[in-house]
Design a protein around this motif. Structure first.
Motif, PDB file in Angstrom:
ATOM      1  N   ILE A 133      -3.582   3.990  -2.041  1.00  0.00           N
ATOM      2  CA  ILE A 133      -3.835   3.036  -3.113  1.00  0.00           C
ATOM      3  C   ILE A 133      -3.108   1.744  -2.733  1.00  0.00           C
ATOM      4  O   ILE A 133      -1.998   1.779  -2.191  1.00  0.00           O
ATOM      5  CB  ILE A 133      -3.374   3.569  -4.490  1.00  0.00           C
ATOM      6  CG1 ILE A 133      -3.839   2.648  -5.619  1.00  0.00           C
ATOM      7  CG2 ILE A 133      -1.878   3.806  -4.521  1.00  0.00           C
ATOM      8  CD1 ILE A 133      -3.666   3.263  -7.017  1.00  0.00           C
ATOM      9  N   THR A 134      -3.762   0.625  -2.989  1.00  0.00           N
ATOM     10  CA  THR A 134      -3.131  -0.665  -2.737  1.00  0.00           C
ATOM     11  C   THR A 134      -2.508  -1.167  -4.033  1.00  0.00           C
ATOM     12  O   THR A 134      -2.836  -0.684  -5.124  1.00  0.00           O
ATOM     13  CB  THR A 134      -4.150  -1.705  -2.238  1.00  0.00           C
ATOM     14  OG1 THR A 134      -5.083  -1.956  -3.286  1.00  0.00           O
ATOM     15  CG2 THR A 134      -4.850  -1.239  -0.967  1.00  0.00           C
ATOM     16  N   ARG A 135      -1.654  -2.156  -3.905  1.00  0.00           N
ATOM     17  CA  ARG A 135      -1.046  -2.764  -5.089  1.00  0.00           C
ATOM     18  C   ARG A 135      -2.134  -3.326  -6.011  1.00  0.00           C
ATOM     19  O   ARG A 135      -2.088  -3.131  -7.223  1.00  0.00           O
ATOM     20  CB  ARG A 135      -0.066  -3.867  -4.694  1.00  0.00           C
ATOM     21  CG  ARG A 135       0.619  -4.482  -5.911  1.00  0.00           C
ATOM     22  CD  ARG A 135       1.564  -5.640  -5.591  1.00  0.00           C
ATOM     23  NE  ARG A 135       2.303  -5.464  -4.364  1.00  0.00           N
ATOM     24  CZ  ARG A 135       2.401  -6.388  -3.410  1.00  0.00           C
ATOM     25  NH1 ARG A 135       1.834  -7.557  -3.538  1.00  0.00           N
ATOM     26  NH2 ARG A 135       3.101  -6.146  -2.329  1.00  0.00           N
ATOM     27  N   ALA A 136      -3.140  -3.976  -5.448  1.00  0.00           N
ATOM     28  CA  ALA A 136      -4.221  -4.547  -6.262  1.00  0.00           C
ATOM     29  C   ALA A 136      -4.997  -3.451  -6.995  1.00  0.00           C
ATOM     30  O   ALA A 136      -5.328  -3.605  -8.176  1.00  0.00           O
ATOM     31  CB  ALA A 136      -5.158  -5.377  -5.387  1.00  0.00           C
ATOM     32  N   GLU A 137      -5.292  -2.352  -6.322  1.00  0.00           N
ATOM     33  CA  GLU A 137      -6.003  -1.243  -6.964  1.00  0.00           C
ATOM     34  C   GLU A 137      -5.162  -0.642  -8.083  1.00  0.00           C
ATOM     35  O   GLU A 137      -5.675  -0.317  -9.155  1.00  0.00           O
ATOM     36  CB  GLU A 137      -6.349  -0.156  -5.935  1.00  0.00           C
ATOM     37  CG  GLU A 137      -7.392  -0.582  -4.938  1.00  0.00           C
ATOM     38  CD  GLU A 137      -7.498   0.362  -3.761  1.00  0.00           C
ATOM     39  OE1 GLU A 137      -8.578   0.375  -3.137  1.00  0.00           O
ATOM     40  OE2 GLU A 137      -6.518   1.063  -3.436  1.00  0.00           O
ATOM     41  N   TRP A 138      -3.878  -0.484  -7.821  1.00  0.00           N
ATOM     42  CA  TRP A 138      -2.987   0.114  -8.820  1.00  0.00           C
ATOM     43  C   TRP A 138      -2.910  -0.773 -10.056  1.00  0.00           C
ATOM     44  O   TRP A 138      -3.013  -0.298 -11.184  1.00  0.00           O
ATOM     45  CB  TRP A 138      -1.610   0.328  -8.206  1.00  0.00           C
ATOM     46  CG  TRP A 138      -0.634   0.951  -9.115  1.00  0.00           C
ATOM     47  CD1 TRP A 138      -0.568   2.273  -9.469  1.00  0.00           C
ATOM     48  CD2 TRP A 138       0.421   0.297  -9.811  1.00  0.00           C
ATOM     49  NE1 TRP A 138       0.480   2.468 -10.325  1.00  0.00           N
ATOM     50  CE2 TRP A 138       1.099   1.275 -10.557  1.00  0.00           C
ATOM     51  CE3 TRP A 138       0.862  -1.016  -9.861  1.00  0.00           C
ATOM     52  CZ2 TRP A 138       2.192   0.962 -11.350  1.00  0.00           C
ATOM     53  CZ3 TRP A 138       1.951  -1.317 -10.646  1.00  0.00           C
ATOM     54  CH2 TRP A 138       2.588  -0.328 -11.380  1.00  0.00           C
ATOM     55  N   ARG A 139      -2.749  -2.070  -9.841  1.00  0.00           N
ATOM     56  CA  ARG A 139      -2.664  -2.984 -10.983  1.00  0.00           C
ATOM     57  C   ARG A 139      -3.979  -3.050 -11.750  1.00  0.00           C
ATOM     58  O   ARG A 139      -3.966  -3.122 -12.986  1.00  0.00           O
ATOM     59  CB  ARG A 139      -2.261  -4.379 -10.506  1.00  0.00           C
ATOM     60  CG  ARG A 139      -0.791  -4.419 -10.129  1.00  0.00           C
ATOM     61  CD  ARG A 139      -0.311  -5.803  -9.827  1.00  0.00           C
ATOM     62  NE  ARG A 139       1.141  -5.769  -9.629  1.00  0.00           N
ATOM     63  CZ  ARG A 139       1.796  -6.623  -8.893  1.00  0.00           C
ATOM     64  NH1 ARG A 139       1.152  -7.599  -8.264  1.00  0.00           N
ATOM     65  NH2 ARG A 139       3.098  -6.528  -8.770  1.00  0.00           N
ATOM     66  N   ALA A 140      -5.108  -3.005 -11.068  1.00  0.00           N
ATOM     67  CA  ALA A 140      -6.399  -3.057 -11.735  1.00  0.00           C
ATOM     68  C   ALA A 140      -6.644  -1.815 -12.591  1.00  0.00           C
ATOM     69  O   ALA A 140      -7.343  -1.882 -13.607  1.00  0.00           O
ATOM     70  CB  ALA A 140      -7.523  -3.201 -10.693  1.00  0.00           C
ATOM     71  N   ALA A 141      -6.068  -0.692 -12.211  1.00  0.00           N
ATOM     72  CA  ALA A 141      -6.275   0.562 -12.928  1.00  0.00           C
ATOM     73  C   ALA A 141      -5.339   0.727 -14.122  1.00  0.00           C
ATOM     74  O   ALA A 141      -5.543   1.610 -14.950  1.00  0.00           O
ATOM     75  CB  ALA A 141      -6.104   1.744 -11.976  1.00  0.00           C
TER      76      ALA A 141
ATOM     77  N   ARG B 282       0.859  -1.196   0.000  1.00  0.00           N
ATOM     78  CA  ARG B 282       0.000   0.000   0.000  1.00  0.00           C
ATOM     79  C   ARG B 282       0.886   1.234   0.000  1.00  0.00           C
ATOM     80  O   ARG B 282       1.969   1.230   0.594  1.00  0.00           O
ATOM     81  CB  ARG B 282      -0.863  -0.040   1.259  1.00  0.00           C
ATOM     82  CG  ARG B 282      -1.892   1.031   1.405  1.00  0.00           C
ATOM     83  CD  ARG B 282      -2.826   0.644   2.576  1.00  0.00           C
ATOM     84  NE  ARG B 282      -3.785   1.673   2.809  1.00  0.00           N
ATOM     85  CZ  ARG B 282      -3.822   2.465   3.890  1.00  0.00           C
ATOM     86  NH1 ARG B 282      -2.957   2.294   4.862  1.00  0.00           N
ATOM     87  NH2 ARG B 282      -4.731   3.393   4.007  1.00  0.00           N
TER      88      ARG B 282
ATOM     89  N   ARG C 265      -7.016   7.268  -3.691  1.00  0.00           N
ATOM     90  CA  ARG C 265      -8.383   7.597  -3.299  1.00  0.00           C
ATOM     91  C   ARG C 265      -8.385   8.188  -1.891  1.00  0.00           C
ATOM     92  O   ARG C 265      -7.558   7.830  -1.050  1.00  0.00           O
ATOM     93  CB  ARG C 265      -9.274   6.373  -3.390  1.00  0.00           C
ATOM     94  CG  ARG C 265      -8.953   5.328  -2.366  1.00  0.00           C
ATOM     95  CD  ARG C 265      -9.769   4.085  -2.430  1.00  0.00           C
ATOM     96  NE  ARG C 265      -9.491   3.025  -1.527  1.00  0.00           N
ATOM     97  CZ  ARG C 265      -8.516   2.843  -0.684  1.00  0.00           C
ATOM     98  NH1 ARG C 265      -7.597   3.736  -0.547  1.00  0.00           N
ATOM     99  NH2 ARG C 265      -8.410   1.786   0.072  1.00  0.00           N
TER     100      ARG C 265
ATOM    101  N   GLY D  81      -4.306   8.225  -9.068  1.00  0.00           N
ATOM    102  CA  GLY D  81      -5.117   7.070  -8.683  1.00  0.00           C
ATOM    103  C   GLY D  81      -5.304   6.833  -7.208  1.00  0.00           C
ATOM    104  O   GLY D  81      -5.971   5.866  -6.823  1.00  0.00           O
TER     105      GLY D  81
END
Length: 178
Positions: free
Chosen positions: A167-175, A120, A142, A140
């Motif tokens: 932002i989490t790693r998962a959120e960053w990768r999804a975006a 994160r 939030r 990105g």
């Protein structure tokens, strides 16, 4: 940078002495050693165009633009977790509003998640620091919360509190496209 009160408006509200800058730099360097790959980078520009020094490399030519920060989270209102980094940036005023903080922040996020493996990344600023909040949003992060720390010498706008974005790693990768 530390001699421009406008650059320090939301941090200290005044310019800093040489001794304060030297002490701050020593503290930054000690903090950067806590998690391999996290730290501080100077950004430089040449030929009228900007070029950020991308982590972990550094550029030593051209005009100094500012300081890009990605240390482990370390503040009193931050988690004590080596998998959480804090995003920050400070630019000379003549380089504001050119997209440089956003460009460098995107690169720091890539570095945090792809190279260092952070879980994160957070960023904090005064609620009234609209410019910094827009950078956080543009890359990105939030909005997470508003909080009200206690200050010995509060700056104008302190009564509106501080904000945290993340932002989490998962959120960053999804975006990310592709």
């Amino acid at each position: 940078m530390d001699s421009d009160p406008e650059v320090l408006r939301y941090l200290y509200g005044r310019t800093r002495t040489r001794d304060e800058v030297v002490t701050s730099h020593a503290n930054r360097m000690a903090l950067a050693d806590k998690v391999d790959g996290l730290g501080y980078w100077m950004a430089f520009g040449t030929d009228g165009g900007a070029r950020g020094s991308t982590p972990p490399q550094a550029e030593d030519d051209g005009e100094f633009i500012g300081l890009m920060m990605l240390p482990p989270a370390h503040g009193p209102d931050q988690p004590d977790d080596p998998a959480v980094a804090e995003l920050g940036y400070r630019l000379l005023r003549r380089h504001w509003r050119q997209g440089l903080a956003s460009e460098a922040s995107r690169e720091l996020l890539r570095h945090a998640f792809d190279t260092v493996g952070q879980r994160r990344v957070i960023a904090q600023t005064m609620t009234v620091n609209i410019g910094s909040r827009r950078v956080m949003e543009s890359v990105g992060l939030r909005y997470v919360r508003t909080y009200f720390p206690s200050w010995d010498d509060p700056l104008p706008g302190t009564e509106q509190g501080e904000v945290e974005y993340a932002i989490t790693r998962a959120e960053w990768r999804a975006a990310r496209p592709g």
